[in-house]
Design a protein around this motif. Structure first.
Motif, PDB file in Angstrom:
ATOM      1  N   TRP A   4       1.086  -1.413  -0.055  1.00  0.00           N
ATOM      2  CA  TRP A   4       0.122   0.291   0.254  1.00  0.00           C
ATOM      3  C   TRP A   4       1.111   1.178  -0.166  1.00  0.00           C
ATOM      4  N   ASP A   5       1.871   1.293   0.810  1.00  0.00           N
ATOM      5  CA  ASP A   5       2.705   2.260   1.055  1.00  0.00           C
ATOM      6  C   ASP A   5       3.334   2.747  -0.244  1.00  0.00           C
ATOM      7  N   ASN A   6       4.239   1.733  -1.436  1.00  0.00           N
ATOM      8  CA  ASN A   6       4.322   1.105  -2.845  1.00  0.00           C
ATOM      9  C   ASN A   6       2.860   2.332  -3.455  1.00  0.00           C
ATOM     10  N   THR A   8       0.935   4.367  -3.107  1.00  0.00           N
ATOM     11  CA  THR A   8       0.945   5.847  -2.696  1.00  0.00           C
ATOM     12  C   THR A   8       1.885   6.774  -2.801  1.00  0.00           C
ATOM     13  N   PHE A   9       2.810   5.950  -3.032  1.00  0.00           N
ATOM     14  CA  PHE A   9       3.754   6.260  -3.339  1.00  0.00           C
ATOM     15  C   PHE A   9       3.967   6.597  -4.847  1.00  0.00           C
ATOM     16  N   ALA A  10       3.606   5.303  -5.901  1.00  0.00           N
ATOM     17  CA  ALA A  10       3.475   5.770  -7.187  1.00  0.00           C
ATOM     18  C   ALA A  10       2.610   6.213  -7.805  1.00  0.00           C
ATOM     19  N   CYS A  11       1.513   6.535  -6.811  1.00  0.00           N
ATOM     20  CA  CYS A  11       0.310   7.433  -7.547  1.00  0.00           C
ATOM     21  C   CYS A  11       0.951   8.985  -7.426  1.00  0.00           C
ATOM     22  N   THR A  12       1.332   9.721  -5.964  1.00  0.00           N
ATOM     23  CA  THR A  12       1.942  10.390  -6.317  1.00  0.00           C
ATOM     24  C   THR A  12       2.645  11.192  -6.791  1.00  0.00           C
ATOM     25  N   ALA A  24      -5.649   2.923 -11.719  1.00  0.00           N
ATOM     26  CA  ALA A  24      -7.261   2.304 -10.717  1.00  0.00           C
ATOM     27  C   ALA A  24      -6.228   1.876  -8.870  1.00  0.00           C
ATOM     28  N   GLU A  25      -7.671   2.242  -8.213  1.00  0.00           N
ATOM     29  CA  GLU A  25      -7.439   1.817  -7.338  1.00  0.00           C
ATOM     30  C   GLU A  25      -6.864   0.863  -6.965  1.00  0.00           C
ATOM     31  N   LEU A  26      -6.360   0.322  -6.256  1.00  0.00           N
ATOM     32  CA  LEU A  26      -5.346  -0.749  -5.456  1.00  0.00           C
ATOM     33  C   LEU A  26      -6.318  -1.834  -4.833  1.00  0.00           C
ATOM     34  N   GLN A  27      -6.650  -3.030  -5.715  1.00  0.00           N
ATOM     35  CA  GLN A  27      -7.611  -3.872  -4.789  1.00  0.00           C
ATOM     36  C   GLN A  27      -7.303  -4.939  -4.452  1.00  0.00           C
ATOM     37  N   ALA A  28      -6.830  -5.495  -3.509  1.00  0.00           N
ATOM     38  CA  ALA A  28      -6.141  -6.419  -3.063  1.00  0.00           C
ATOM     39  C   ALA A  28      -5.062  -7.780  -3.899  1.00  0.00           C
ATOM     40  N   THR A  29      -4.041  -6.404  -4.860  1.00  0.00           N
ATOM     41  CA  THR A  29      -3.003  -7.126  -5.436  1.00  0.00           C
ATOM     42  C   THR A  29      -1.597  -6.417  -5.159  1.00  0.00           C
ATOM     43  N   ARG A  83      11.376   0.069  -2.548  1.00  0.00           N
ATOM     44  CA  ARG A  83      10.905   1.566  -2.835  1.00  0.00           C
ATOM     45  C   ARG A  83      12.291   2.413  -3.821  1.00  0.00           C
ATOM     46  N   ALA A  84      13.432   1.808  -3.195  1.00  0.00           N
ATOM     47  CA  ALA A  84      14.365   2.338  -4.428  1.00  0.00           C
ATOM     48  C   ALA A  84      14.196   1.623  -5.795  1.00  0.00           C
ATOM     49  N   LEU A  85      13.792   0.115  -6.408  1.00  0.00           N
ATOM     50  CA  LEU A  85      14.289   0.364  -7.281  1.00  0.00           C
ATOM     51  C   LEU A  85      12.456   0.458  -8.765  1.00  0.00           C
ATOM     52  N   LEU A  86      11.303   0.539  -7.342  1.00  0.00           N
ATOM     53  CA  LEU A  86      10.321   1.227  -7.769  1.00  0.00           C
ATOM     54  C   LEU A  86      10.591   2.092  -8.096  1.00  0.00           C
ATOM     55  N   SER A  87      10.754   3.576  -7.633  1.00  0.00           N
ATOM     56  CA  SER A  87      11.157   4.897  -7.679  1.00  0.00           C
ATOM     57  C   SER A  87      12.024   4.792  -9.355  1.00  0.00           C
ATOM     58  N   GLU A  88      12.972   3.449  -9.488  1.00  0.00           N
ATOM     59  CA  GLU A  88      13.700   3.997 -10.401  1.00  0.00           C
ATOM     60  C   GLU A  88      12.850   3.467 -11.332  1.00  0.00           C
ATOM     61  N   ALA A  89      12.218   2.461 -11.426  1.00  0.00           N
ATOM     62  CA  ALA A  89      12.096   2.673 -13.113  1.00  0.00           C
ATOM     63  C   ALA A  89      10.465   3.666 -13.240  1.00  0.00           C
ATOM     64  N   LEU A  90       9.840   4.294 -12.322  1.00  0.00           N
ATOM     65  CA  LEU A  90       8.339   4.864 -12.280  1.00  0.00           C
ATOM     66  C   LEU A  90       9.778   6.427 -12.593  1.00  0.00           C
ATOM     67  N   GLN A  91      10.984   6.664 -13.308  1.00  0.00           N
ATOM     68  CA  GLN A  91      11.848   7.477 -13.532  1.00  0.00           C
ATOM     69  C   GLN A  91      11.504   7.540 -14.685  1.00  0.00           C
ATOM     70  N   ARG A  92      12.288   6.159 -15.245  1.00  0.00           N
ATOM     71  CA  ARG A  92      12.297   6.031 -16.196  1.00  0.00           C
ATOM     72  C   ARG A  92      11.380   5.950 -17.254  1.00  0.00           C
ATOM     73  N   PHE A  93      10.053   5.143 -16.564  1.00  0.00           N
ATOM     74  CA  PHE A  93       9.076   5.025 -16.984  1.00  0.00           C
ATOM     75  C   PHE A  93       8.680   6.779 -17.513  1.00  0.00           C
ATOM     76  N   VAL A  94       8.518   7.558 -16.472  1.00  0.00           N
ATOM     77  CA  VAL A  94       8.226   8.916 -16.818  1.00  0.00           C
ATOM     78  C   VAL A  94       9.055   9.357 -17.798  1.00  0.00           C
TER      79      VAL A  94
END
Length: 103
Positions: A4-6, A8-12, A24-29, A83-94
């Protein structure tokens, strides 16, 4: 809580950098469902994922595996990572999305 924290971080981050994305709203996944159709309507999710792999070096899942009508312009992003890997992936995606947006 960690997933959930990841989420909300990604959404923000994505809402700030690419407000045209629909998340989409996260639903048990642990997979985030992202609609990019307003940014790159000419490419389906398989094409986008291939470009992201080849050019941005990130691996997201194509939404079209869930059906052509519901997932043609959707990506699935795995939130069950550091979080570090997610952040890097999102930066590359953006960065990639901004360089390839069709608006």
């Amino acid at each position: 809580k960690y997933i959930w924290d990841n989420y909300t971080f990604a959404c923000t981050y994505l809402n700030k950098e690419l407000p045209a994305l629909k998340i989409a709203e996260l639903q048990a996944t642990y997979l985030m469902w992202v609609d990019y159709s307003e940014l790159i309507p000419s490419k389906n999710s398989v094409e986008i994922c291939k470009c992201l792999q080849d050019e941005a070096k990130i691996w997201f899942a194509a939404g079209s595996i869930y059906g052509p009508s519901t997932g043609a312009h959707h990506l699935r992003i795995n939130l069950a990572t550091s979080r570090a890997l997610l952040s890097e992936a999102l930066q590359r995606f953006v960065t990639w999305m901004k360089a390839n947006t069709e608006q």
